[in-house]
Motif scaffolding. Sequence first.
Motif, PDB file in Angstrom:
ATOM      1  N   SER A   1     -31.666 -15.190   3.217  1.00 55.13           N
ATOM      2  CA  SER A   1     -30.311 -14.786   2.682  1.00 55.13           C
ATOM      3  C   SER A   1     -29.670 -15.638   2.161  1.00 55.13           C
ATOM      4  O   SER A   1     -29.498 -17.143   2.908  1.00 55.13           O
ATOM      5  CB  SER A   1     -29.407 -14.166   3.971  1.00 55.13           C
TER       6      SER A   1
ATOM      7  N   CYS B   1     -22.809   6.477  12.331  1.00 52.09           N
ATOM      8  CA  CYS B   1     -22.610   4.931  12.224  1.00 52.09           C
ATOM      9  C   CYS B   1     -21.512   4.454  13.247  1.00 52.09           C
ATOM     10  O   CYS B   1     -20.878   5.140  13.819  1.00 52.09           O
ATOM     11  CB  CYS B   1     -22.059   4.618  10.852  1.00 52.09           C
TER      12      CYS B   1
ATOM     13  N   THR C   1     -29.500  -1.559  11.135  1.00 49.29           N
ATOM     14  CA  THR C   1     -29.195  -2.132   9.966  1.00 49.29           C
ATOM     15  C   THR C   1     -27.695  -2.611  10.099  1.00 49.29           C
ATOM     16  O   THR C   1     -26.824  -1.471  10.481  1.00 49.29           O
ATOM     17  CB  THR C   1     -29.527  -1.220   8.689  1.00 49.29           C
TER      18      THR C   1
ATOM     19  N   VAL D   1     -24.391  -3.650   7.205  1.00 50.93           N
ATOM     20  CA  VAL D   1     -24.154  -3.988   5.924  1.00 50.93           C
ATOM     21  C   VAL D   1     -22.622  -4.529   6.141  1.00 50.93           C
ATOM     22  O   VAL D   1     -21.816  -4.058   6.677  1.00 50.93           O
ATOM     23  CB  VAL D   1     -24.032  -2.781   5.145  1.00 50.93           C
TER      24      VAL D   1
ATOM     25  N   GLU E   1     -21.840  -7.163   0.451  1.00 43.94           N
ATOM     26  CA  GLU E   1     -23.314  -7.316  -0.319  1.00 43.94           C
ATOM     27  C   GLU E   1     -24.233  -7.541   0.439  1.00 43.94           C
ATOM     28  O   GLU E   1     -25.459  -7.620   0.108  1.00 43.94           O
ATOM     29  CB  GLU E   1     -23.149  -8.253  -1.345  1.00 43.94           C
ATOM     30  N   ARG E   2     -23.874  -7.994   1.850  1.00 45.86           N
ATOM     31  CA  ARG E   2     -24.991  -8.544   2.607  1.00 45.86           C
ATOM     32  C   ARG E   2     -25.554  -7.498   3.520  1.00 45.86           C
ATOM     33  O   ARG E   2     -24.544  -6.843   4.328  1.00 45.86           O
ATOM     34  CB  ARG E   2     -24.290  -9.713   3.399  1.00 45.86           C
ATOM     35  N   THR E   3     -26.572  -7.426   3.728  1.00 47.79           N
ATOM     36  CA  THR E   3     -27.372  -6.370   4.527  1.00 47.79           C
ATOM     37  C   THR E   3     -28.273  -7.380   5.714  1.00 47.79           C
ATOM     38  O   THR E   3     -29.162  -8.221   5.084  1.00 47.79           O
ATOM     39  CB  THR E   3     -28.471  -5.343   3.964  1.00 47.79           C
ATOM     40  N   ARG E   4     -28.253  -6.950   6.782  1.00 52.05           N
ATOM     41  CA  ARG E   4     -29.070  -7.737   7.658  1.00 52.05           C
ATOM     42  C   ARG E   4     -29.689  -6.600   8.905  1.00 52.05           C
ATOM     43  O   ARG E   4     -28.989  -5.851   9.260  1.00 52.05           O
ATOM     44  CB  ARG E   4     -28.262  -8.599   8.645  1.00 52.05           C
ATOM     45  N   LYS E   5     -31.096  -6.710   8.811  1.00 47.15           N
ATOM     46  CA  LYS E   5     -31.910  -5.735   9.687  1.00 47.15           C
ATOM     47  C   LYS E   5     -32.248  -6.261  10.806  1.00 47.15           C
ATOM     48  O   LYS E   5     -32.697  -7.640  10.963  1.00 47.15           O
ATOM     49  CB  LYS E   5     -32.935  -5.415   8.757  1.00 47.15           C
TER      50      LYS E   5
END
Length: 825
Positions: free
Chosen positions: A553, A629, A653, A655, A658-662
């Motif tokens: 990232s 959610c 997940t 969000v 614009e950042r996504t972290r799984k």
Amino acid sequence: MKIKRNLPLILSFLIPLCITGGICIARGMYPFGEQCMLHIDMYHQYAPFFTEFMHQLKEGGSLAYTWNLGLGTDMVSLMAYYFASPVNWLLALCPQNAVIEFMSIVILLKISAAGLSFCYYLRSHYEDKGFLPVLFSVFYALCGFVCAYYWDIMWMDAVWLTPLIILGLERLVKQGKGALYFITLALAIFSNYYIAIMICIFLVMYFVILMMEQPAGRIKAILRFGMYSLLAGGCGAVMILPEIALLSNSGSGGIDFPKNVEFYFNFLDEMARACIGTQVIATTDHWPNLYCGVAVLPLFFLFLLNRKIPWKRRIGFFLLACIFLLSFAENQLNFIWHGLHFPDGLPARQTFLYAFLMLVAAYEAVHTKVGVKLWNICLSVALAELLLALCYFFTDKELVTPGCMALSGVVILGYGALLVMRLGGDPWFRCMSAVFAFALVLVEAAVNVNITSLDSTSRTAYTKNWNAYQTLAQKAMHKSGFTRIETFSRLTKNESALNNYPSASVFSSLINVDVATAYRELGMEGGKNYYCYNGATMLTSAMLDVGYLMTDSACEESPYRKLVDFTDGMYLYENLYTLPVGFMLADEVLQEWNYTQGSSIDAQNNLAFGLGAQEELLVPVDTEETGECTVIHVEQDGYYYGYYTGKEVNSITAVVGERTRKFSKCAHVYLLDLGYCYAGQEITLSSTEGTLPQIQGYCLDAEAFLAVYEKLDEQTMELTSFTDTMLEGRICVTKPGYLCFAIPDDEGWQVYVDGEQVLPVSFCDAFLSVPLEEGEHTIRLEYHTPNLRLGMLISLCSLVIGTGVVCYERKRRKCAGNEQKTSKK
């Protein structure tokens, strides 16, 4: 002539090698494609551990301790459990990026060696120089145990050594020759003591069968058996004694014998698993992998029906087979076989011994032509088919499909026809039966392996970040000296061992379980055989001396982290608030702080208050559930976390803009690191697996954190030198208390303060700490593997005594033989 005479042995090695090698090539395994033979623990443990071992060998590192696994790990006990086989020392010659291929080749060679050793056993025991032993050796090399656990490279030594150990035992009992038994059993115990436990249990029972058959000399045989067994066990003491010391602190420590009898399944469900094509089990279920050629079913009946085979041997084999089948299904026997523990997955680990027993009986049924009548063959085939029919009507069709049972029934009829042809007097029929039997065995074994075994994974995906990790880690360590590095983009909890850098995560059966407990109580991943940095907050990260973070990232910069470097899509961030490996805590803080009280949020808040924070360290924020959610509303800039306790899903997940972290392994329950967020943003949490557990958002209070950090940073140890087994530094103490280390409180650590050894105490019941008074102090920590010297002494003495006894016995027999020749003259 020698090649012709030894052709059966050569074939017994080459046939399994060609079958397994051919399947690997067909599946595109590297270098014939981009796949590789990484499966289950080979993926998560063996590849990293072998790589770390290679690094230590090549770089001249210590084989006693390493910082590259967890917060520090004993290498001797790790070796004893995972890679003690002498073959693995060849890693010193292995190219840097070829460890996976090294392991894969070794696995294929060990499978083939199992065929060779079993063929050698049959040739030696039955004095059969023909090709019949080859057929049974193929089934042994490719039995259900191998198909299920081929990737468990540490166990494969036991598979190929077992026939030689049994042959050595027979020579010991019948001829008084102990060399082969002593050498092979010692090698098995040294290579992997755990599976050797099962071999030793089997040896005791098989020895009883030999005693039943032994007409005389039983007392001497018993004495020899006991002596050589003890000496062989003593040779493994250098591995076993350190292992015992470290296991006492692991999740496998202690013995809790089951009080109630429990049966996992019935006889028919169990026997159905002997069918061809049966899907192997390598999970937490208890199902054994019994396949060792469907010919075994009728041939074992034929073995029992043949009156020319001594009745004591038939009864002994039958009872031993019953003990095996009962121990697979009953909990108390299962507990005993597995070293007085229940296996954590990978069930019925003794099935290779069952395969050995059944295949020896099956071979003897074919080899012993005298006493075999047509009705014996017909009845044996009928009983085998009846057993399959009962399995078809009364077993779970999901575990063993009707197709597998039907195919097994057809193949059994084929073997029955070949036995009838062999029974005839016409040489042409006997020759054709041999040819067809050879073809049928090869096809059956190859089909079963192809259906059930040799799984693969993408080598490209597994290795894609190696170069970047190694480059960035070297830069971090060059800049900071001793510090730990973690990653958000992990494939395994042992990523650091693959890429040669210190970390705070590990997955191993030998972890200090108290560390895992402390991790879990503080909001991180912790279990019976793992602890992981996932879930660390800025406070716990600082206390664990995690100075750097690697991730894919580009959005991780914040007031708490800065970007240092990037390469090949990977970024290196420096944690701006990191404590050295040793820091002081006041006595009253330790006495008042109970890290197990309340939630992980409470534990950190309570510590913060004890260190002088005026506000909560982790502050709850507005969190809303919207359908499937969860939305966390960011009202102020800060670092955010998600707290939950449910285990409904395994992946989440997050969000944020614009950042996504799984997040994976969410059923382990740990704090979700949602990163630095800005006022007005929303953090949306979801899962493709179903409804999320209830999640509460928290924000790190910047002022509280800075107050806590500054307090902890007031008195820290300045590290002056370090090696794999030693840390040395100095500290100026202005207020007495305890010097706490981010190092597991393992038995092997010795702590010296101003040159005097002091007894360490546990911090959080898991980490090293020592009391210090005011003033300047020099600190030295040394690690010595527990019981290693004693184990080495016992092993050396056992090796010397065993060698001496073998040489004496050989010389005595030689002298007796010469005297006998002289008297005849």
